[in-house]
Design an enzyme around this catalytic site. Structure first.
Site, PDB file in Angstrom:
ATOM      1  N   ARG A 178      43.338  33.646  75.008  1.00 43.27           N
ATOM      2  CA  ARG A 178      42.910  32.359  75.555  1.00 43.27           C
ATOM      3  C   ARG A 178      41.736  31.713  74.841  1.00 43.27           C
ATOM      4  O   ARG A 178      41.774  30.537  74.505  1.00 43.27           O
ATOM      5  CB  ARG A 178      42.560  32.534  77.043  1.00 43.27           C
ATOM      6  CG  ARG A 178      43.760  32.738  77.920  1.00 43.27           C
ATOM      7  CD  ARG A 178      43.360  33.106  79.338  1.00 43.27           C
ATOM      8  NE  ARG A 178      42.590  32.072  79.989  1.00 43.27           N
ATOM      9  CZ  ARG A 178      42.041  32.201  81.199  1.00 43.27           C
ATOM     10  NH1 ARG A 178      42.189  33.332  81.866  1.00 43.27           N
ATOM     11  NH2 ARG A 178      41.363  31.223  81.737  1.00 43.27           N
TER      12      ARG A 178
ATOM     13  N   TYR B 291      52.566   8.943  81.592  1.00 43.51           N
ATOM     14  CA  TYR B 291      52.351   7.617  80.996  1.00 43.51           C
ATOM     15  C   TYR B 291      52.120   7.677  79.484  1.00 43.51           C
ATOM     16  O   TYR B 291      52.381   6.701  78.784  1.00 43.51           O
ATOM     17  CB  TYR B 291      51.141   6.934  81.639  1.00 43.51           C
ATOM     18  CG  TYR B 291      51.320   6.680  83.120  1.00 43.51           C
ATOM     19  CD1 TYR B 291      52.352   5.889  83.586  1.00 43.51           C
ATOM     20  CD2 TYR B 291      50.439   7.237  84.044  1.00 43.51           C
ATOM     21  CE1 TYR B 291      52.511   5.649  84.944  1.00 43.51           C
ATOM     22  CE2 TYR B 291      50.589   7.010  85.399  1.00 43.51           C
ATOM     23  CZ  TYR B 291      51.633   6.219  85.850  1.00 43.51           C
ATOM     24  OH  TYR B 291      51.792   5.989  87.191  1.00 43.51           O
TER      25      TYR B 291
ATOM     26  N   HIS C   9      54.208  29.173  77.557  1.00 45.69           N
ATOM     27  CA  HIS C   9      52.854  29.236  78.116  1.00 45.69           C
ATOM     28  C   HIS C   9      52.908  29.180  79.645  1.00 45.69           C
ATOM     29  O   HIS C   9      52.794  28.110  80.235  1.00 45.69           O
ATOM     30  CB  HIS C   9      52.027  28.071  77.570  1.00 45.69           C
ATOM     31  CG  HIS C   9      50.539  28.256  77.715  1.00 45.69           C
ATOM     32  ND1 HIS C   9      49.823  29.147  76.961  1.00 45.69           N
ATOM     33  CD2 HIS C   9      49.633  27.651  78.525  1.00 45.69           C
ATOM     34  CE1 HIS C   9      48.544  29.081  77.281  1.00 45.69           C
ATOM     35  NE2 HIS C   9      48.405  28.180  78.242  1.00 45.69           N
TER      36      HIS C   9
END
Length: 818
Positions: free
Chosen positions: A34, A124, A80
């Protein structure tokens, strides 16, 4: 406790051991999976998965944009298994040109701003890969990197990308793991590639010191100025260091007001937060002189305007902004990355070495893949060549065969070819049987042989691979190089108190009881000779201002006590006060003994300057006429509890100390009106722990002052008596004698004039500051005081009330007259 089911058993474990083991597993998972980037491609797993997911979807730089939600879903569903916010936030940052020096994602829509405005929702916005990202995935289909199974073992994903760009160096990385963190700054791609070239050309043996001649410093996406180079050098050489990063500013005049204009801010600074915090500092009074702040940033670029108040020092305000706001930040470099799966502290050479090694590994794997592919093609072409010379036989065999498998078998038996070769022959189109096509096959066979020969050379020779690396990097440089954005100020330093205080002229006043203060010289206005003066400080009846010095805030003040100790202060460290304020006790500022007091003061330039201190001497005189000369160098390293300046003999005390150049003429005056003049060379320079020699014979009077004048100077000697009389006399009126004499008359002492209290060397352009024991001060031009003979009593300089007297006199130099 619940019952144990059949077939189960209870295994006792030590809770401490289990906690240690579990925490180590957790921390390593965070470190590897990570928080830390891999040194080879400079990516964390989530970044790598985003790019690979886009690659799988075919979202290249010339493809149509796709909704961000589509990519997030692809990455989440396949590679993931974490929150969608973590994937989207990663992708947003990869698209922000103020976050990455070379963005890896081409975004369309609202992807946030420098004000930390959030991006639009993923439904969007649209994305695709940037061209430079394709360089990171190039050749991935050629078995250049190891693949691993995804979280559910249904798909494979790359463990690393076969990047052609040194991404960790040019884009940097940051992350917080367990027990460690990384903060790697970005660099310019052209400088980085030049450094890699130099590293390769020097047989991978180039020192870090030489590498930083190519990679000069980090290059941040938001520009700014790297202020000072020591931190940069330490960071690049060791992997750890602190870099001072400043905004890029300039001054403009808008509507008659001075303005500070900011065009670039430091990396990772939130613009709106910076402005709001600055406004808070202004309200709190920590930053003064700013009238208004305007954010005029738009799509064309960043522009913040600090409108200043009238009659303010713009440089001082700018330094305060650097000191107290995010216009100046400290970027703490900590280069930690995963090397072979383990976190390591690296310097810039280590980053280059690991990238070059990775490119060698990728080229070897790519070459093996291509070699295998070309060898297979050669094998097929050999089959073609065997059969094309016997086309009629081949056609007859095929026509007689019942099916494809029988035809393959017959071709294998007749022409001694492999199964792959026979199948490829059957797949040939009729047009391939023409004479022209046959020639093309022979040509291809020859070309492939040459390629195979080259590929074998690539595998066997290190130098050939380095040449390929350089060629590919040169191509990268031509495509993506751009000018450096962050400037480097090699001689910058951290903001200190001196930068925050204007170097204005001030009046230093010290009372008989030992109170000191500084006041701006502008508070004292000129008056004519014979005036009554302005009200000074309010003091006790038993106290009055005894000493007065004219200085600038950045000067150094050496304080000498009557017992021969020396202390050190910067003028701006002296408490500021108005004309009527009392000041602060000196013993509260320096470590003065209770039975000692400060009698003399010297204003100097920078005593840290070695050349300066070697050019000057400190000349001291006691009340009994003992004189001593010591190099200023001996006073350039002050200590908290002071240093010894002179050994004072019994019954004597230090009176005066002045700064000289060692080749002037010394004037020492007595309170009964006598003065002696001798060459400074008559006094040998000694160390701090000596007592000095006789300068003037003293009987029933005492020394009141000393000056040192260059023998070529053409000014005058000014004397002032305690009842306000004074005059100027030409220096030539005082003959040169040997030290130790009685001196000659300099003023006619009478009951009307009172004893002599001060001597000064002056010129026509200077001013004179006179302070009365009552606290009243007056400032008059020297030109108003007549030049008279030695034996006269002079003229009245200032009007005194009954029981009042002159406490001290100071010269205001012509360079600091209002």
């Amino acid at each position: 406790m619940s019952k144990i089911s059949e077939g189960e058993k209870l295994i006792p474990i030590n809770i401490e051991d289990e906690m240690k083991s579990s925490y180590i597993d957790y921390s390593m998972s965070v470190i590897v999976s990570r928080a830390l980037p891999d040194v080879r491609d400079g990516l964390k797993p989530v970044h790598r998965r985003v790019l690979y997911g886009m690659y799988q979807l075919g979202l290249f730089s010339k493809s149509q944009y796709k909704k961000s939600a589509r990519i997030v879903g692809e990455v989440l569903g396949k590679y993931h298994p974490h929150g969608d916010i973590s994937v989207y936030d990663t992708m947003v940052r990869m698209a922000q040109n103020w976050s990455l020096r070379y963005p890896l994602v081409d975004g369309q829509g609202n992807f946030g701003s420098l004000d930390a405005d959030p991006p639009a929702a993923m439904r969007y916005t649209e994305v695709r890969m940037e061209k430079i990202s394709e360089e990171m995935l190039l050749d991935i289909q050629k078995e250049t990197v190891d693949m691993k199974l995804n979280f559910d073992d249904s798909l494979e994903e790359p463990t690393i990308l076969p990047t052609r760009i040194p991404n960790l160096i040019i884009n940097g990385s940051s992350g917080i793991a367990v027990g460690m963190a990384t903060n790697i700054p970005p660099h310019n791609i052209k400088e980085t590639i030049k450094a890699i070239f130099a590293y390769i050309d020097n047989n991978n043996n180039l020192s870090v010191e030489k590498i930083i001649k190519y990679i000069k410093a980090p290059d941040f996406p938001t520009g700014g100025i790297i202020y000072g180079y020591d931190g940069v050098k330490k960071a690049l050489c060791t992997g750890r260091g602190r870099i001072i990063l400043r905004a890029k500013v300039h001054f403009e005049e808008i509507d008659g007001r001075k303005c500070i204009i900011v065009n670039e801010i430091p990396y990772q600074v939130n613009k709106s937060d910076m402005i709001s915090k600055t406004i808070e500092l202004i309200k709190e009074g920590r930053i003064e002189g700013i009238y208004q702040i305007r954010d005029e940033s738009d799509r064309k670029g960043l522009r913040i305007v600090y409108v200043l108040k009238q009659n303010t020092n713009s440089n001082i305000i700018l330094n305060k902004l650097f000191q107290f706001t995010s216009l100046q930040i400290y970027f703490n470099v900590n280069i930690i990355a995963l090397v072979n799966g383990k976190p390591e502290q690296l310097n810039i050479k280590d980053l280059i070495k690991n990238f070059v090694d990775h490119r060698h590994d990728v080229i070897i794997k790519r070459t093996k893949y291509e070699l295998k592919k070309y060898k297979h093609r050669i094998h097929i072409l050999i089959g073609f060549l065997k059969i094309l010379n016997h086309l009629d036989i081949m056609i007859q065999l095929i026509r007689k065969s019942k099916n494809r498998n029988e035809a393959c078998g017959e071709l294998i038996k007749k022409f001694d070819i492999s199964d792959d070769q026979s199948k490829s022959v059957l797949d040939l189109r009729l047009q391939s049987l023409t004479t022209l096509e046959q020639e093309n096959i022979k040509k291809e066979y020859k070309e492939l042989n040459n390629k195979i020969k080259f590929l074998k050379e690539v595998l066997s020779k290190y130098s050939v691979r380095t040449k390929i690396i350089k060629e590919e990097l040169l191509e990268i440089q031509k495509k993506y190089q751009d000018p450096r954005r962050t400037q480097i100020d090699h001689y910058g330093r951290e903001v200190n108190m001196e930068d925050l205080i204007e170097n204005e002229q001030v009046v230093l006043t010290i009372s008989k009881a030992g109170y000191i203060k500084r006041t701006s010289l502008s508070e004292y206005k000129r008056q004519g000779r014979g005036g009554i003066g302005n009200r000074g400080a309010i003091t006790k009846e038993s106290d009055y201002f005894k000493h007065l010095l004219i200085a600038t805030n950045h000067q150094y003040l050496l304080l000498f006590t009557e017992k021969g100790k020396c202390f050190w202060l910067r003028v701006y460290e002296i408490p500021e006060g108005s004309k009527i304020s009392k000041g602060r006790a000196i013993q509260n500022i320096i470590n003065l003994q209770k039975d000692d007091k400060v009698n003399a003061y010297i204003l100097t330039g920078n005593i840290s300057d070695k050349k300066y201190v070697k050019d000057y001497y400190v000349m001291m005189v006691t009340k009994k006429g003992i004189i001593k000369k010591t190099s200023l160098e001996h006073y350039s390293r002050p200590r908290k509890y002071g240093i010894n300046a002179i050994v004072i003999r019994k019954g004597d005390s230090l009176l005066e100390a002045i700064l000289t150049k060692g080749n002037g003429h010394v004037f020492i005056a007595l309170n009964k009106g006598r003065i002696i003049r001798f060459s400074e060379k008559k006094v040998r320079a000694t160390g701090r722990n000596s007592s000095g020699v006789i300068g003037l014979t003293v009987k029933d009077d005492m020394t009141i002052g000393m000056i040192c004048v260059d023998k070529r100077d053409k000014g005058q000697l000014l004397v002032v008596s305690e009842k306000g009389f004074g005059k100027r006399s030409n220096l030539k009126d005082y003959r040169l004698t040997n030290r130790g004499g009685k001196g000659i008359k300099t003023i006619n002492i009478t009951k009307k004039t009172g004893n002599l209290i001060s001597i000064q060397y002056v010129s026509e352009e200077d001013d004179l500051m006179i302070i009365k024991k009552s606290g009243v001060m007056i400032r008059i031009p020297i030109s108003d005081i007549r030049i008279m003979g030695r034996a006269t009593q002079g003229v009245r300089l200032v009007y005194l009330k009954e029981n009042d007297a002159i406490a001290d006199v100071a010269k205001v130099y012509k360079t600091i007259i209002d």
